[in-house]
Design a protein around this motif. Structure first.
Motif, PDB file in Angstrom:
ATOM      1  N   UNK A 254      99.156  70.483 -21.703  1.00  0.00           N
ATOM      2  CA  UNK A 254      99.295  71.642 -20.813  1.00  0.00           C
ATOM      3  C   UNK A 254     100.053  71.283 -19.542  1.00  0.00           C
ATOM      4  N   UNK A 255     100.486  70.032 -19.417  1.00  0.00           N
ATOM      5  CA  UNK A 255     101.277  69.650 -18.250  1.00  0.00           C
ATOM      6  C   UNK A 255     102.658  70.288 -18.351  1.00  0.00           C
ATOM      7  N   UNK A 256     103.258  70.639 -17.215  1.00  0.00           N
ATOM      8  CA  UNK A 256     104.568  71.317 -17.244  1.00  0.00           C
ATOM      9  C   UNK A 256     105.660  70.489 -17.925  1.00  0.00           C
ATOM     10  N   UNK A 257     105.592  69.154 -17.792  1.00  0.00           N
ATOM     11  CA  UNK A 257     106.629  68.289 -18.380  1.00  0.00           C
ATOM     12  C   UNK A 257     106.093  67.510 -19.581  1.00  0.00           C
ATOM     13  N   UNK A 258     105.216  68.147 -20.371  1.00  0.00           N
ATOM     14  CA  UNK A 258     104.616  67.471 -21.529  1.00  0.00           C
ATOM     15  C   UNK A 258     105.677  66.998 -22.515  1.00  0.00           C
ATOM     16  N   UNK A 259     106.724  67.805 -22.716  1.00  0.00           N
ATOM     17  CA  UNK A 259     107.778  67.435 -23.664  1.00  0.00           C
ATOM     18  C   UNK A 259     108.515  66.183 -23.196  1.00  0.00           C
ATOM     19  N   UNK A 260     108.807  66.110 -21.904  1.00  0.00           N
ATOM     20  CA  UNK A 260     109.520  64.947 -21.364  1.00  0.00           C
ATOM     21  C   UNK A 260     108.667  63.687 -21.462  1.00  0.00           C
ATOM     22  N   UNK A 261     107.395  63.807 -21.107  1.00  0.00           N
ATOM     23  CA  UNK A 261     106.499  62.659 -21.186  1.00  0.00           C
ATOM     24  C   UNK A 261     106.343  62.200 -22.629  1.00  0.00           C
ATOM     25  N   UNK A 262     106.262  63.145 -23.554  1.00  0.00           N
ATOM     26  CA  UNK A 262     106.146  62.804 -24.967  1.00  0.00           C
ATOM     27  C   UNK A 262     107.378  62.056 -25.450  1.00  0.00           C
ATOM     28  N   UNK A 263     108.565  62.512 -25.054  1.00  0.00           N
ATOM     29  CA  UNK A 263     109.802  61.825 -25.445  1.00  0.00           C
ATOM     30  C   UNK A 263     109.861  60.417 -24.873  1.00  0.00           C
ATOM     31  N   UNK A 264     109.515  60.289 -23.594  1.00  0.00           N
ATOM     32  CA  UNK A 264     109.530  58.959 -22.975  1.00  0.00           C
ATOM     33  C   UNK A 264     108.505  58.030 -23.590  1.00  0.00           C
ATOM     34  N   UNK A 265     107.309  58.543 -23.870  1.00  0.00           N
ATOM     35  CA  UNK A 265     106.265  57.730 -24.491  1.00  0.00           C
ATOM     36  C   UNK A 265     106.672  57.292 -25.892  1.00  0.00           C
ATOM     37  N   UNK A 266     107.294  58.178 -26.651  1.00  0.00           N
ATOM     38  CA  UNK A 266     107.750  57.843 -28.000  1.00  0.00           C
ATOM     39  C   UNK A 266     108.801  56.748 -27.956  1.00  0.00           C
ATOM     40  N   UNK A 267     109.715  56.829 -26.983  1.00  0.00           N
ATOM     41  CA  UNK A 267     110.741  55.799 -26.852  1.00  0.00           C
ATOM     42  C   UNK A 267     110.120  54.441 -26.502  1.00  0.00           C
ATOM     43  N   UNK A 268     109.145  54.442 -25.602  1.00  0.00           N
ATOM     44  CA  UNK A 268     108.462  53.189 -25.254  1.00  0.00           C
ATOM     45  C   UNK A 268     107.758  52.609 -26.479  1.00  0.00           C
TER      46      UNK A 268
END
Length: 297
Positions: A254-268
């Protein structure tokens, strides 16, 4: 069609299938990295996650993943090493041994979600451990043990019998021959298997949803008392891992930038797993060269 032509056709078909697999792999990895690397920064790696505000990071999830992996290896490697040595050197060729190997094969084919539900019913509920790092490590041990055991067994079996015979001919006991001669020769393959299984466990999510939990409580990184609930080293605290965090962001985020955090976490996550695989090859070759003065392919 003569034999030469059919051989060329078969070779072309095989190379085509291999090329498709490689292209799919590069596409998946490239897609994740291209979409995720722009969001990776020092702030992203060292900041705690946010539930409702933008700008959160993955500090706690990344640490939880590493801590849980270390605890899993501490539990699983000695068990797998003993089992692999027994199956390779001491187990008689009878029905019981075949039954054990069959059980290992069956266990290795179990879906990770089944392992997670087993850990939830037995350790979380029955034994009362609750959602914790220790419970997740035990679940990952069940998930990882068959792969590690088979890898260690095969690495020991790959050692030529001449080395065993040489040790026994010198009057060395069977156990000392194993410890001093066979095991060092099998060490490159064993370490490679351990590192590869570590990468597999690092990216696991399904088994940990039901065991280590889906929350990342705030912990004190200056508190080294493992018995303190707020200590980052306490193995009985809930711990959301990086893979679980990605799943949670894509299902309940429900965070506003959930998609961005998910992409960054997946890359890590992908980068760490690639480093595990690269490290397995480099370390395996280095140890092999040191032992044999040769080089593996």
């Amino acid at each position: 069609m003569n034999a030469k032509t059919s051989n060329k056709v078969a070779t072309a078909v095989i190379y085509s299938f291999v090329g498709i697999v490689v292209l799919l792999l590069f596409f998946l990895i490239g897609y994740i990295l291209v979409n995720g690397i722009p969001y990776i920064s020092w702030h992203f790696l060292t900041s705690p996650s946010q539930s409702f505000l933008a700008g959160g990071g993955i500090r706690d999830q990344l640490f939880n993943s590493i801590y849980l992996l270390i605890l899993t290896l501490i539990i699983s490697v000695p068990i797998a090493l003993g089992s692999g040595i027994y199956l390779a050197e001491y187990a008689p060729d009878n029905v019981i041994t075949k039954l054990i190997k069959t059980a290992i094969e069956v266990l290795s084919s179990l879906p990770s979600v089944v392992v997670g539900l087993f850990g939830y019913l037995l350790f979380v509920i029955k034994f009362g451990f609750g959602f914790s790092i220790l419970t997740g490590a035990i679940a990952l041990t069940f998930f990882n043990l068959p792969l590690l055991t088979r890898n260690i067994e095969e690495s020991i079996n790959d050692v030529p019998d001449l080395q065993r015979e040489a040790g026994l001919s010198l009057g060395i006991s069977r156990w000392r021959t194993m410890v001093k001669i066979v095991l060092p020769s099998a060490l490159p393959g064993i370490l490679t298997g351990i590192i590869l299984s570590a990468g597999r466990a690092f990216g696991e999510a399904a088994a940990l949803i039901y065991t280590s939990g889906q929350s990342a409580p705030i912990v004190n990184y200056s508190n080294f008392n493992i018995f303190s609930q707020s200590s980052f080293l306490n193995p009985m605290r809930p711990a959301e891992t990086l893979a679980v965090h990605i799943w949670k962001l894509n299902t309940e985020g429900v965070t506003p930038d959930a998609h961005s955090i998910s992409n960054g976490s997946s890359a890590v996550l992908i980068i760490v797993i690639l480093l595990f695989n690269l490290g397995a090859r480099v370390i395996g070759n280095a140890i092999y060269r040191k032992i044999t003065s040769g080089r593996r392919g």
